[in-house]
Design a protein around this motif. Structure first.
Motif, PDB file in Angstrom:
ATOM      1  N   SER A  37     -22.012 -42.223  -1.851  1.00 47.52           N
ATOM      2  CA  SER A  37     -23.307 -42.868  -2.087  1.00 47.52           C
ATOM      3  C   SER A  37     -23.153 -44.240  -2.725  1.00 47.52           C
ATOM      4  CB  SER A  37     -24.205 -41.981  -2.959  1.00 47.52           C
ATOM      5  OG  SER A  37     -23.744 -41.978  -4.295  1.00 47.52           O
ATOM      6  N   LEU A  38     -22.021 -44.491  -3.375  1.00 51.81           N
ATOM      7  CA  LEU A  38     -21.755 -45.788  -4.004  1.00 51.81           C
ATOM      8  C   LEU A  38     -20.924 -46.710  -3.108  1.00 51.81           C
ATOM      9  CD1 LEU A  38     -20.912 -44.481  -7.579  1.00 51.81           C
ATOM     10  CD2 LEU A  38     -22.998 -45.663  -6.855  1.00 51.81           C
ATOM     11  N   GLY A  39     -20.648 -46.254  -1.878  1.00 54.72           N
ATOM     12  CA  GLY A  39     -19.870 -47.067  -0.956  1.00 54.72           C
ATOM     13  C   GLY A  39     -18.378 -46.975  -1.177  1.00 54.72           C
ATOM     14  N   LEU A  40     -17.942 -45.984  -1.946  1.00 58.49           N
ATOM     15  CA  LEU A  40     -16.519 -45.794  -2.222  1.00 58.49           C
ATOM     16  C   LEU A  40     -15.909 -44.799  -1.249  1.00 58.49           C
ATOM     17  CD1 LEU A  40     -16.788 -45.480  -6.079  1.00 58.49           C
ATOM     18  CD2 LEU A  40     -15.625 -47.313  -4.859  1.00 58.49           C
ATOM     19  N   GLY A  41     -14.654 -44.986  -0.955  1.00 59.76           N
ATOM     20  CA  GLY A  41     -13.915 -44.006  -0.176  1.00 59.76           C
ATOM     21  C   GLY A  41     -13.220 -43.057  -1.135  1.00 59.76           C
TER      22      GLY A  41
ATOM     23  N   ARG B 295     -15.222 -51.846   7.009  1.00 64.27           N
ATOM     24  CA  ARG B 295     -16.454 -51.065   7.118  1.00 64.27           C
ATOM     25  C   ARG B 295     -16.175 -49.864   8.023  1.00 64.27           C
ATOM     26  NH1 ARG B 295     -21.998 -51.960   6.243  1.00 64.27           N
ATOM     27  NH2 ARG B 295     -23.282 -50.803   7.703  1.00 64.27           N
ATOM     28  N   MET B 296     -16.542 -48.703   7.561  1.00 60.48           N
ATOM     29  CA  MET B 296     -16.213 -47.480   8.288  1.00 60.48           C
ATOM     30  C   MET B 296     -17.230 -47.128   9.370  1.00 60.48           C
ATOM     31  SD  MET B 296     -13.373 -46.904   6.956  1.00 60.48           S
ATOM     32  CE  MET B 296     -12.907 -45.356   7.654  1.00 60.48           C
ATOM     33  N   GLY B 297     -18.405 -47.690   9.331  1.00 55.63           N
ATOM     34  CA  GLY B 297     -19.407 -47.362  10.334  1.00 55.63           C
ATOM     35  C   GLY B 297     -20.240 -46.157   9.933  1.00 55.63           C
ATOM     36  N   LYS B 298     -21.143 -45.795  10.823  1.00 55.80           N
ATOM     37  CA  LYS B 298     -22.061 -44.694  10.554  1.00 55.80           C
ATOM     38  C   LYS B 298     -21.340 -43.349  10.643  1.00 55.80           C
ATOM     39  CE  LYS B 298     -26.321 -42.703  12.003  1.00 55.80           C
ATOM     40  NZ  LYS B 298     -27.626 -42.780  11.922  1.00 55.80           N
TER      41      LYS B 298
END
Length: 97
Positions: free
Chosen positions: A32-36, A74-77
């Motif tokens: 949710s924070l954009g972290l992997g 960017r990993m995409g949807k």
């Protein structure tokens, strides 16, 4: 077998099961924070090197590490199918609607 706080100790048969919920929560929060994030046990092969780097005491049993970071690309949807496509209500084949 539990610790004084009531948490199952690593030697108990419930320890691994009880540690999965916090791990999943960590993955969801990171996403949710954009972290992997990823759960890894590969560090165990180099435990003698990793333990001092992280300051882990010898009395602590660590079974996995969850590295977190911002993805380089960017990993995409997410391509996960909707829950309604892969779950059923009460009996197999009964849709949720």
């Amino acid at each position: 077998m539990s610790t004084p706080s009531g948490v199952p100790s690593p030697g108990s048969r419930h320890w691994a099961h009880r540690s999965t919920r916090p791990s999943r929560t960590c993955f969801l929060a990171a996403h949710s924070l954009g972290l992997g994030s990823v759960l890894t046990t590969r560090w165990k092969a180099r435990e003698a090197e990793v333990r001092p780097l992280l300051g882990l005491p010898e009395t602590m049993a660590v079974h996995a590490i969850i590295p977190l970071g911002y993805p380089a690309e960017r990993m995409g949807k997410n391509r996960r199918r909707a829950a309604s496509e892969v779950t059923y209500r009460e009996r197999f084949g009964t849709p949720w609607n």
